[in-house]
Design a protein around this motif. Structure first.
Motif, mmCIF file in Angstrom:
data_model
loop_
_atom_site.group_PDB
_atom_site.id
_atom_site.type_symbol
_atom_site.label_atom_id
_atom_site.label_comp_id
_atom_site.label_asym_id
_atom_site.label_seq_id
_atom_site.Cartn_x
_atom_site.Cartn_y
_atom_site.Cartn_z
ATOM 1 N N PRO A 4 0.835 -1.189 0.000
ATOM 2 C CA PRO A 4 0.000 0.000 0.000
ATOM 3 C C PRO A 4 0.875 1.245 0.000
ATOM 4 O O PRO A 4 1.809 1.367 0.786
ATOM 5 C CB PRO A 4 -0.787 -0.133 1.304
ATOM 6 C CG PRO A 4 -0.643 -1.552 1.708
ATOM 7 C CD PRO A 4 0.699 -1.974 1.207
ATOM 8 N N ARG A 132 -2.973 3.905 -2.377
ATOM 9 C CA ARG A 132 -3.102 3.152 -3.608
ATOM 10 C C ARG A 132 -2.262 1.895 -3.467
ATOM 11 O O ARG A 132 -1.305 1.863 -2.704
ATOM 12 C CB ARG A 132 -2.632 3.966 -4.815
ATOM 13 C CG ARG A 132 -3.653 4.973 -5.333
ATOM 14 C CD ARG A 132 -3.287 5.395 -6.754
ATOM 15 N NE ARG A 132 -4.229 6.371 -7.253
ATOM 16 C CZ ARG A 132 -4.062 7.685 -7.181
ATOM 17 N NH1 ARG A 132 -2.966 8.161 -6.614
ATOM 18 N NH2 ARG A 132 -4.964 8.510 -7.655
ATOM 19 N N VAL A 133 -2.599 0.883 -4.240
ATOM 20 C CA VAL A 133 -1.842 -0.363 -4.204
ATOM 21 C C VAL A 133 -0.939 -0.405 -5.426
ATOM 22 O O VAL A 133 -1.379 -0.184 -6.557
ATOM 23 C CB VAL A 133 -2.780 -1.579 -4.179
ATOM 24 C CG1 VAL A 133 -1.979 -2.874 -4.207
ATOM 25 C CG2 VAL A 133 -3.665 -1.531 -2.943
ATOM 26 N N ASN A 197 -10.288 -4.961 3.432
ATOM 27 C CA ASN A 197 -9.924 -3.577 3.063
ATOM 28 C C ASN A 197 -10.625 -2.535 3.933
ATOM 29 O O ASN A 197 -11.125 -1.522 3.435
ATOM 30 C CB ASN A 197 -10.250 -3.323 1.584
ATOM 31 C CG ASN A 197 -9.572 -4.315 0.666
ATOM 32 O OD1 ASN A 197 -8.372 -4.533 0.771
ATOM 33 N ND2 ASN A 197 -10.340 -4.927 -0.210
ATOM 34 N N LYS A 200 -7.603 0.288 5.580
ATOM 35 C CA LYS A 200 -7.018 1.206 4.606
ATOM 36 C C LYS A 200 -8.142 1.610 3.656
ATOM 37 O O LYS A 200 -8.949 0.782 3.247
ATOM 38 C CB LYS A 200 -5.893 0.557 3.787
ATOM 39 C CG LYS A 200 -4.749 -0.023 4.620
ATOM 40 C CD LYS A 200 -3.888 1.051 5.237
ATOM 41 C CE LYS A 200 -2.723 0.404 5.984
ATOM 42 N NZ LYS A 200 -1.927 1.412 6.731
ATOM 43 N N ILE A 202 -8.725 2.346 0.134
ATOM 44 C CA ILE A 202 -7.997 2.187 -1.122
ATOM 45 C C ILE A 202 -8.561 3.123 -2.177
ATOM 46 O O ILE A 202 -9.767 3.131 -2.444
ATOM 47 C CB ILE A 202 -8.052 0.731 -1.600
ATOM 48 C CG1 ILE A 202 -7.326 -0.177 -0.597
ATOM 49 C CG2 ILE A 202 -7.433 0.584 -2.985
ATOM 50 C CD1 ILE A 202 -7.321 -1.634 -0.975
ATOM 51 N N ILE A 206 -9.223 -2.090 -6.444
ATOM 52 C CA ILE A 206 -9.161 -2.955 -5.262
ATOM 53 C C ILE A 206 -8.466 -4.248 -5.661
ATOM 54 O O ILE A 206 -8.921 -4.929 -6.590
ATOM 55 C CB ILE A 206 -10.570 -3.263 -4.727
ATOM 56 C CG1 ILE A 206 -11.309 -1.977 -4.344
ATOM 57 C CG2 ILE A 206 -10.491 -4.212 -3.539
ATOM 58 C CD1 ILE A 206 -10.759 -1.278 -3.131
#
Length: 650
Positions: A4, A132-133, A197, A200, A202, A206
């Motif tokens: 993340p 963001r991932v 989730n 966090k 996001i 996802i």
């Protein structure tokens, strides 16, 4: 594992292309450093960081108060009501105390009850830390997809269990009850900390959720973190929960709830929330730039993309509606306008970000066109409009726009497997007798066939598999009940329009033109059934053989609620002996033989008996393990080879 990345302030230019997921770090608007939050005070933190969860949803807008209040009420009643229902429903488990979540096998000694204690997680507010991932590799992708898939299976298993329990209570009392099994299932998972989730927020995609994924219940989207509002169409981090005092939108649902909405696919004119009476599409008040409306404006200002989910009418849905995730959009502009009802409304113009997979809603429309007139919707590429030649109730298309391969046209189509004659005259391996039920109408609890299934109905009233078992007895040729009986599902043939197609990645594959519900029957796996001795000889010729004993026990996943009740016992009855037969699919087969292999399949193999009761030769019936959108490839887990031969490769 995917990392993340803290969300940083980047004021993107309007013409700057936005790629998702973002690689560069971002932080909160107006913040120079990444957002810092205090460690949670939860005395029982989540032991699995791969499932980022928190167990209390953010307070929703006033419009959602009725649904949200019901959801919280159900959550508080979960310990006393749900566990007791589990005890009454299943004979192979026992609940220690109505206020306890502890479950032990029924044959445990009484003194163990004082030693077994199951504590629930301390509840935490939904996180405001936005991330963001980063781009993930194949193994990480499989991990997150597996986590989402497991959560969805658990949710649907709980929902079906609750409906079944309420039906049983209604039949015994005679009074119908209004239940919200979708809320109850979500509450049960929240109580166990199984929402994904949640610790966090996001931004963007996802992990584990694909563009085109479809959901029948909004609570299911809350469980996986795709859209966190129970009823509101705009999900956002509230200003009071954000360190810079500004709200930020993360996702929206476009479902035609406002008369001023305009949806052209890649471009959406989205109307903000508020200003209308409940259950009325027309506005009766001016909208205000606050809450979710302000959050969308702030997301536009900072160039923050939002997830878009579309709500569509759907005949095959238990709710009459389906929610389709259509990917990421950028908010280009907003303005205050006078709506059709004469009141002020805020409008937002959204543009879909390029480079994403095709929208699920567009694929649904294309599949609908194919069902009506395949040649008009797709003029070239069809080799056959029905390779079953009328043997199936619905046509099985054959499509190839990749090369000149026409192999599926050169075999005899088998609707049902061909068993050796002795399979119909021997029970085999201590099998049960061949007596059927004496029900003259639809079979209910207490039916002889139901008792052979361990006292459980195998399917619900819609033909959905309630939970997988080693073996299922359906009513068959020995029973007096009609063909409309609830316990006759797999023997009625295919109910979805299937298409064998040529793929550059997997060779031949199969997809459906219809949306297939999780737990729905798809088709049977057919071929010429051989004994082990016969298979040994046939294998020497290099013919394609399938060995049922190699299919992993994916049936155990469907209906499994052990993540909520760790001591829950999976069904072990009716039992099935070690299978030693093989199936020759080299010259005679059906559409199932073209299902591709996957270690994370969307289809499971369930063994079924109905036309004979020889346990050594069950039918191989295929059921959906998740909601399968139209035109998505169907896959099963063929398992690993054991030295006989490899799986059939079309």
């Amino acid at each position: 594992m995917a990392s993340p990345i803290p969300f940083l302030d980047l004021n993107l230019l309007p013409d700057t292309p936005l790629i998702s997921p973002k690689i560069e770090p971002k932080s909160e608007p107006h913040e120079e450093e990444p957002l810092q939050i205090l460690p949670p005070t939860d005395p029982n933190p989540n032991p699995n960081p791969g499932h980022q969860i928190s167990t209390v949803p953010e307070t929703p807008p006033a419009a959602a108060d009725d649904v949200y209040s019901e959801f919280l009420r159900i959550s508080h009643l979960f310990r006393s009501a749900f566990a007791e229902k589990l005890r009454r429903r299943y004979r192979d488990v026992a609940v220690l105390h109505p206020d306890s979540l502890s479950i032990i096998p029924a044959n445990h000694e009484p003194y163990l009850s004082s030693a077994i204690v199951t504590a629930t997680r301390a509840k935490r507010h939904r996180s405001t830390e936005m991330v963001r991932v980063s781009p993930i590799g194949v193994h990480d992708h499989q991990h997150f997809r597996g986590s989402v898939r497991t959560a969805r299976i658990t949710y649907e298993s709980l929902r079906l269990f609750l409906i079944q329990e309420e039906e049983r209570a209604t039949n015994s009392s005679g009074s119908a009850k209004r239940i919200r099994a979708d809320l109850k299932a979500a509450a049960a998972m929240m109580d166990r900390g199984l929402w994904l989730n949640r610790d966090k927020r996001i931004i963007g995609s996802i992990p584990g959720v694909h563009v085109g994924d479809q959901f029948f219940f909004r609570m299911e989207m809350c469980v996986i973190g795709l859209h966190g509002q129970v009823q509101a169409g705009i999900d956002y981090v509230a200003a009071t929960r954000n360190t810079n005092g500004e709200p930020i939108a993360t996702s929206i649902i476009v479902s035609g709830g406002y008369e001023d909405d305009e949806d052209k696919g890649d471009v959406i004119i989205y109307t903000g929330h508020g200003g209308k009476e409940r259950d009325n599409l027309r506005h009766s008040l001016h909208q205000k730039l606050e809450g979710g409306n302000l959050a969308l404006e702030r997301s536009r200002h900072y160039g923050i993309e939002v997830r878009v989910i579309r709500g569509k009418k759907c005949e095959g849905s238990p709710t009459g509606k389906v929610y389709v995730y259509d990917g990421l959009y950028r908010i280009l502009e907003y303005w205050l306008d006078i709506g059709r009802s004469g009141f002020g409304v805020y409008k937002y113009k959204l543009l879909r970000i390029e480079g994403q997979p095709d929208m699920g809603s567009v694929i649904m429309k294309f599949a609908d066109d194919l069902r009506r007139d395949p040649l008009s919707a797709r003029p070239s590429g069809y080799l056959s409009l029905d390779i079953s030649r009328g043997k199936e109730k619905l046509p099985v298309y054959l499509f190839n726009d990749v090369d000149c391969d026409r192999d599926p046209m050169f075999f005899d189509y088998l609707v049902s497997p061909v068993y050796p004659p002795f399979a119909f005259h021997e029970a085999g391996n201590g099998g049960t007798d061949s007596r059927g039920c004496d029900c003259t109408s639809g079979c209910l609890d207490g039916c002889y066939c139901v008792e052979k299934n361990g006292g459980d109905m195998a399917y619900d009233s819609s033909g959905i598999l309630l939970r997988g078992k080693p073996l299922i007895y359906e009513c068959g040729s020995f029973c007096r009940c009609p063909q409309s009986c609830r316990n006759r599902v797999t023997q009625k043939g295919v109910k979805h329009r299937l298409e064998v197609f040529r793929s550059r990645e997997t060779g031949w594959g199969v997809r459906s033109l219809d949306l297939i519900r999780a737990g729905a029957f798809i088709c049977e796996y057919t071929g010429i059934v051989l004994t082990k001795q016969q298979a040994t000889v046939v294998a020497m010729n290099g013919d394609s053989l399938i060995y049922p004993d190699r299919f992993p026990g994916r049936w155990a996943e469907w209906g499994d609620i052990s993540r909520v009740f760790p001591e829950y016992l999976r069904p072990a009855y009716p039992s099935l002996p070690q299978l030693s037969f093989a199936m020759d699919v080299s010259t005679m087969r059906n559409v199932a033989c073209y299902f591709s292999h996957s270690c994370s399949p969307n289809v499971l193999v369930q063994f079924v008996l109905y036309d004979h009761y020889n346990l050594s030769y069950p039918h191989l019936m295929l059921f959906a393990l998740e909601n399968i959108p139209p035109l998505r490839e169907l896959s099963i887990d063929y398992g690993v080879g054991d030295g006989w031969t490899e799986k059939f490769s079309p």
